[in-house]
Design a protein around this motif. Structure first.
Motif: not given
Length: 196
Positions: A177-186, A22-34
């Motif tokens: 937990q889920s994120l309550a952010i007004d921004h797309p979370v991958h 995978f790639r992490i780009h600027a302006r990106q939020i990535v949540r690793i879950e499992g």
């Protein structure tokens, strides 16, 4: 900011993940879950260059990084001010006012000079999270940042994440937990082995 290519990790005779890219780009939020034991912390430590386990694959970071681990890393005999000053000493020169302001932003106004052994687990966590308010690193890699943080603290932390990515940064974090952010979370779900 970060490229992970064909990451594979086996631990205790069990394959945690295999061929993960995978790639992490600027302006990106990535949540690793499992699920517990899926390898979230192991993956975070690989991405941060701190893994103690042998893994296959490569990680290339193209931006300065701030890593905050699952444990607070607060020294009990030091005050919050002394702890924060020690943690950020290698990054830049910060004034006492800047350090006190960062502590105030995480709800530790009035606790700057209290020995850390007298603080709660949540306050220890807040000392560590205060580093985010001083950080100039565009890439934040955070392992369970919500641990021992109350509801108000979670809201403030998520607002900080939103400001950071709006300014061109990126956030990679583990969380149950889920994120309550007004921004797309991958999402990178290690239980399913898929990215959405």
């Amino acid at each position: 900011m970060l490229v992970a290519d064909a990451l594979s990790l086996e631990r205790g005779g069990r394959q945690l993940f295999d061929g993960l890219s995978f790639r992490i780009h600027a302006r990106q939020i990535v949540r690793i879950e499992g699920e517990n034991g899926a390898g979230k912390t192991s993956l975070i430590r690989i991405l941060s260059g701190l893994s103690r386990y042998g893994f296959r694959g490569t990680v290339s970071r193209h931006a300065p990084m701030l890593y905050l681990g699952h444990h607070s890393a607060v020294k009990a005999l030091l005050t919050p001010r002394e702890n924060l000053a020690w943690h950020v000493a290698g990054e830049s020169r910060y004034s006492e006012e800047q350090i006190d302001d960062a502590l105030a932003r995480v709800g530790l106004f009035g606790y700057e000079d209290v020995p850390s052994h007298a603080l709660s687990a949540g306050q220890h966590r807040r000392v560590n999270l205060a580093r985010l308010y001083l950080s100039t690193s565009p890439l934040w890699i955070l392992d369970e940042p919500y641990t021992a943080i109350d509801v108000q603290g979670v809201r403030e932390l998520e607002a900080l994440f939103a400001r950071h990515v709006a300014a061109g940064g990126a956030v990679v974090l583990t969380s149950h937990q889920s994120l309550a952010i007004d921004h797309p979370v991958h999402s990178l779900d290690l239980s399913l082995g898929i990215r959405t």
